[in-house]
Write a protein that holds these residues in place. Structure first.
Motif, PDB file in Angstrom:
ATOM      1  N   PRO A  27     -24.039  41.239 -81.520  1.00 46.69           N
ATOM      2  CA  PRO A  27     -25.005  40.207 -81.918  1.00 46.69           C
ATOM      3  C   PRO A  27     -26.378  40.475 -81.285  1.00 46.69           C
ATOM      4  CG  PRO A  27     -22.943  39.214 -81.217  1.00 46.69           C
ATOM      5  CD  PRO A  27     -22.869  40.673 -80.854  1.00 46.69           C
ATOM      6  N   VAL A  28     -27.421  40.402 -82.105  1.00 52.89           N
ATOM      7  CA  VAL A  28     -28.783  40.625 -81.598  1.00 52.89           C
ATOM      8  C   VAL A  28     -29.670  39.404 -81.777  1.00 52.89           C
ATOM      9  CG1 VAL A  28     -28.697  43.133 -81.859  1.00 52.89           C
ATOM     10  CG2 VAL A  28     -29.507  41.739 -83.762  1.00 52.89           C
ATOM     11  N   ALA A  29     -29.256  38.450 -82.621  1.00 53.90           N
ATOM     12  CA  ALA A  29     -30.048  37.230 -82.816  1.00 53.90           C
ATOM     13  C   ALA A  29     -29.139  36.116 -83.313  1.00 53.90           C
ATOM     14  CB  ALA A  29     -31.177  37.468 -83.815  1.00 53.90           C
ATOM     15  N   GLU A  30     -29.464  34.904 -82.887  1.00 54.97           N
ATOM     16  CA  GLU A  30     -28.717  33.722 -83.299  1.00 54.97           C
ATOM     17  C   GLU A  30     -29.724  32.610 -83.543  1.00 54.97           C
ATOM     18  OE1 GLU A  30     -25.793  30.743 -80.962  1.00 54.97           O
ATOM     19  OE2 GLU A  30     -25.197  32.859 -80.856  1.00 54.97           O
ATOM     20  N   LEU A  31     -29.646  32.001 -84.702  1.00 49.14           N
ATOM     21  CA  LEU A  31     -30.546  30.908 -85.051  1.00 49.14           C
ATOM     22  C   LEU A  31     -29.706  29.686 -85.377  1.00 49.14           C
ATOM     23  CD1 LEU A  31     -33.374  29.791 -85.839  1.00 49.14           C
ATOM     24  CD2 LEU A  31     -32.959  30.724 -88.135  1.00 49.14           C
ATOM     25  N   ARG A  32     -29.906  28.618 -84.635  1.00 47.58           N
ATOM     26  CA  ARG A  32     -29.179  27.369 -84.893  1.00 47.58           C
ATOM     27  C   ARG A  32     -30.101  26.427 -85.661  1.00 47.58           C
ATOM     28  NH1 ARG A  32     -24.855  26.357 -80.222  1.00 47.58           N
ATOM     29  NH2 ARG A  32     -24.458  28.527 -79.729  1.00 47.58           N
ATOM     30  N   LEU A  33     -29.625  26.003 -86.818  1.00 46.38           N
ATOM     31  CA  LEU A  33     -30.428  25.151 -87.690  1.00 46.38           C
ATOM     32  C   LEU A  33     -29.961  23.702 -87.572  1.00 46.38           C
ATOM     33  CD1 LEU A  33     -30.221  27.540 -90.762  1.00 46.38           C
ATOM     34  CD2 LEU A  33     -32.169  27.257 -89.220  1.00 46.38           C
ATOM     35  N   PRO A  34     -30.888  22.771 -87.459  1.00 47.28           N
ATOM     36  CA  PRO A  34     -30.499  21.363 -87.358  1.00 47.28           C
ATOM     37  C   PRO A  34     -30.062  20.808 -88.715  1.00 47.28           C
ATOM     38  CG  PRO A  34     -32.885  21.556 -87.408  1.00 47.28           C
ATOM     39  CD  PRO A  34     -32.338  22.959 -87.380  1.00 47.28           C
ATOM     40  N   ALA A  35     -29.306  19.750 -88.678  1.00 44.46           N
ATOM     41  CA  ALA A  35     -28.916  19.057 -89.906  1.00 44.46           C
ATOM     42  C   ALA A  35     -30.153  18.460 -90.560  1.00 44.46           C
ATOM     43  CB  ALA A  35     -27.904  17.963 -89.582  1.00 44.46           C
ATOM     44  N   ASP A  36     -30.121  18.363 -91.886  1.00 44.35           N
ATOM     45  CA  ASP A  36     -31.188  17.671 -92.604  1.00 44.35           C
ATOM     46  C   ASP A  36     -30.549  16.749 -93.637  1.00 44.35           C
ATOM     47  OD1 ASP A  36     -30.488  19.233 -94.848  1.00 44.35           O
ATOM     48  OD2 ASP A  36     -32.054  20.697 -94.467  1.00 44.35           O
ATOM     49  N   GLU A  37     -31.347  16.202 -94.552  1.00 44.26           N
ATOM     50  CA  GLU A  37     -30.820  15.227 -95.506  1.00 44.26           C
ATOM     51  C   GLU A  37     -29.874  15.836 -96.542  1.00 44.26           C
ATOM     52  OE1 GLU A  37     -34.679  16.867 -96.808  1.00 44.26           O
ATOM     53  OE2 GLU A  37     -34.174  15.674 -95.059  1.00 44.26           O
ATOM     54  N   GLN A  38     -29.900  17.160 -96.720  1.00 41.59           N
ATOM     55  CA  GLN A  38     -29.038  17.804 -97.711  1.00 41.59           C
ATOM     56  C   GLN A  38     -27.841  18.532 -97.109  1.00 41.59           C
ATOM     57  OE1 GLN A  38     -31.428  20.378-100.110  1.00 41.59           O
ATOM     58  NE2 GLN A  38     -32.194  18.694-101.360  1.00 41.59           N
ATOM     59  N   SER A  39     -27.917  18.876 -95.845  1.00 38.20           N
ATOM     60  CA  SER A  39     -26.877  19.717 -95.264  1.00 38.20           C
ATOM     61  C   SER A  39     -26.701  19.409 -93.786  1.00 38.20           C
ATOM     62  CB  SER A  39     -27.264  21.188 -95.449  1.00 38.20           C
ATOM     63  OG  SER A  39     -26.266  22.034 -94.940  1.00 38.20           O
ATOM     64  N   GLY A  40     -25.514  19.708 -93.299  1.00 36.15           N
ATOM     65  CA  GLY A  40     -25.250  19.563 -91.871  1.00 36.15           C
ATOM     66  C   GLY A  40     -25.870  20.718 -91.104  1.00 36.15           C
ATOM     67  N   PRO A  41     -25.582  20.829 -89.818  1.00 38.79           N
ATOM     68  CA  PRO A  41     -26.159  21.909 -89.021  1.00 38.79           C
ATOM     69  C   PRO A  41     -25.662  23.278 -89.497  1.00 38.79           C
ATOM     70  CG  PRO A  41     -24.507  20.712 -87.762  1.00 38.79           C
ATOM     71  CD  PRO A  41     -24.706  19.964 -89.036  1.00 38.79           C
ATOM     72  N   GLY A  42     -26.473  24.291 -89.267  1.00 42.17           N
ATOM     73  CA  GLY A  42     -26.135  25.639 -89.698  1.00 42.17           C
ATOM     74  C   GLY A  42     -26.336  26.649 -88.591  1.00 42.17           C
ATOM     75  N   LEU A  43     -25.837  27.824 -88.811  1.00 43.92           N
ATOM     76  CA  LEU A  43     -25.945  28.912 -87.850  1.00 43.92           C
ATOM     77  C   LEU A  43     -26.173  30.208 -88.602  1.00 43.92           C
ATOM     78  CD1 LEU A  43     -25.502  30.122 -84.941  1.00 43.92           C
ATOM     79  CD2 LEU A  43     -23.088  30.345 -85.584  1.00 43.92           C
ATOM     80  N   VAL A  44     -27.153  30.989 -88.145  1.00 45.45           N
ATOM     81  CA  VAL A  44     -27.413  32.320 -88.681  1.00 45.45           C
ATOM     82  C   VAL A  44     -27.232  33.307 -87.526  1.00 45.45           C
ATOM     83  CG1 VAL A  44     -29.086  33.844 -89.800  1.00 45.45           C
ATOM     84  CG2 VAL A  44     -29.091  31.394 -90.330  1.00 45.45           C
ATOM     85  N   VAL A  45     -26.417  34.340 -87.758  1.00 46.64           N
ATOM     86  CA  VAL A  45     -26.178  35.354 -86.736  1.00 46.64           C
ATOM     87  C   VAL A  45     -26.532  36.725 -87.333  1.00 46.64           C
ATOM     88  CG1 VAL A  45     -24.447  36.508 -85.296  1.00 46.64           C
ATOM     89  CG2 VAL A  45     -24.341  34.041 -85.630  1.00 46.64           C
ATOM     90  N   MET A  46     -27.322  37.485 -86.590  1.00 48.62           N
ATOM     91  CA  MET A  46     -27.602  38.866 -86.980  1.00 48.62           C
ATOM     92  C   MET A  46     -26.967  39.764 -85.925  1.00 48.62           C
ATOM     93  SD  MET A  46     -31.026  40.976 -88.089  1.00 48.62           S
ATOM     94  CE  MET A  46     -32.008  40.575 -86.696  1.00 48.62           C
ATOM     95  N   ALA A  47     -26.281  40.800 -86.400  1.00 49.62           N
ATOM     96  CA  ALA A  47     -25.612  41.725 -85.493  1.00 49.62           C
ATOM     97  C   ALA A  47     -25.920  43.161 -85.933  1.00 49.62           C
ATOM     98  CB  ALA A  47     -24.109  41.486 -85.515  1.00 49.62           C
ATOM     99  N   LYS A  48     -25.660  44.072 -85.034  1.00 45.64           N
ATOM    100  CA  LYS A  48     -25.960  45.476 -85.282  1.00 45.64           C
ATOM    101  C   LYS A  48     -24.706  46.311 -85.041  1.00 45.64           C
ATOM    102  CE  LYS A  48     -29.205  49.025 -83.738  1.00 45.64           C
ATOM    103  NZ  LYS A  48     -30.347  49.299 -82.845  1.00 45.64           N
ATOM    104  N   ARG A  49     -24.477  47.276 -85.925  1.00 48.88           N
ATOM    105  CA  ARG A  49     -23.397  48.227 -85.677  1.00 48.88           C
ATOM    106  C   ARG A  49     -23.910  49.250 -84.678  1.00 48.88           C
ATOM    107  NH1 ARG A  49     -20.263  52.271 -89.896  1.00 48.88           N
ATOM    108  NH2 ARG A  49     -19.202  53.445 -88.265  1.00 48.88           N
ATOM    109  N   PRO A  50     -23.158  49.519 -83.626  1.00 49.32           N
ATOM    110  CA  PRO A  50     -23.636  50.509 -82.651  1.00 49.32           C
ATOM    111  C   PRO A  50     -23.922  51.846 -83.313  1.00 49.32           C
ATOM    112  CG  PRO A  50     -21.725  49.343 -81.802  1.00 49.32           C
ATOM    113  CD  PRO A  50     -21.881  48.935 -83.245  1.00 49.32           C
ATOM    114  N   ALA A  51     -24.931  52.534 -82.789  1.00 50.59           N
ATOM    115  CA  ALA A  51     -25.327  53.844 -83.353  1.00 50.59           C
ATOM    116  C   ALA A  51     -24.326  54.921 -83.003  1.00 50.59           C
ATOM    117  CB  ALA A  51     -26.708  54.219 -82.841  1.00 50.59           C
TER     118      ALA A  51
END
Length: 166
Positions: A142-166
């Protein structure tokens, strides 16, 4: 095999060239012309095989893109951890993978998608630490994690970016 056009042919549907089968696209068009849909059969075949063998093998055998078969493996009941491993294998060394999910403890059965479109599916929710652990188990970093707050259309969310080792 004894066929109507070529008695010595080994093909059920011989093509115009000697010793060659009828091209699958031509056969599909002929079947569609007489009212036999071929797409449903092809889709059924891939959905049957993706849980039984590696998605990349199914992709090559049936002419699908390997990422399409990974997605279908997930839909056909392959566990998300298995799907992550397949994505990790599909990445070139140093390649990045990004995924997003709804956050929560209980899955949600959906009957309406965004914009009021009628649907029927289950939205699987994950705790952030669970998803990150699965990503790491797939040997992605994992190289980045973004936690998104709930809004009127959707509950909380999570975005994870990861890298395959070279």
């Amino acid at each position: 095999m004894n066929t109507a056009t070529e008695h010595a042919s080994r093909w059920l549907f011989p093509g115009r060239r000697a010793g060659q089968p009828l091209h699958p696209d031509i056969l599909a068009a002929l079947l569609n012309d007489i009212g036999i849909p071929t797409t449903a059969g092809r889709t059924a075949a891939i959905r049957q095989h993706v849980p039984e063998m590696p998605a990349t093998v199914v992709a090559e055998a049936l002419g699908y893109h390997r990422l399409t078969t990974v997605m279908l493996a997930s839909e056909a009941g392959g566990s998300w951890s298995q799907v992550l491993v397949l994505f990790a294998r599909a990445l070139k060394p140093g390649g990045h993978f990004i995924t997003a999910t709804h956050v929560g403890d209980e899955d949600a059965v959906r009957t309406e998608a965004y914009g009021g479109v009628p649907v029927r599916w289950t939205t699987h929710k994950w705790r952030p630490e669970q998803l990150v652990e699965l990503v790491e188990q797939a040997e992605l970093r994992p190289v980045a994690e973004l936690r998104l707050p709930a809004d009127e259309q959707s509950g909380p969310g999570l975005v994870v970016m990861a890298k395959r080792p070279a």
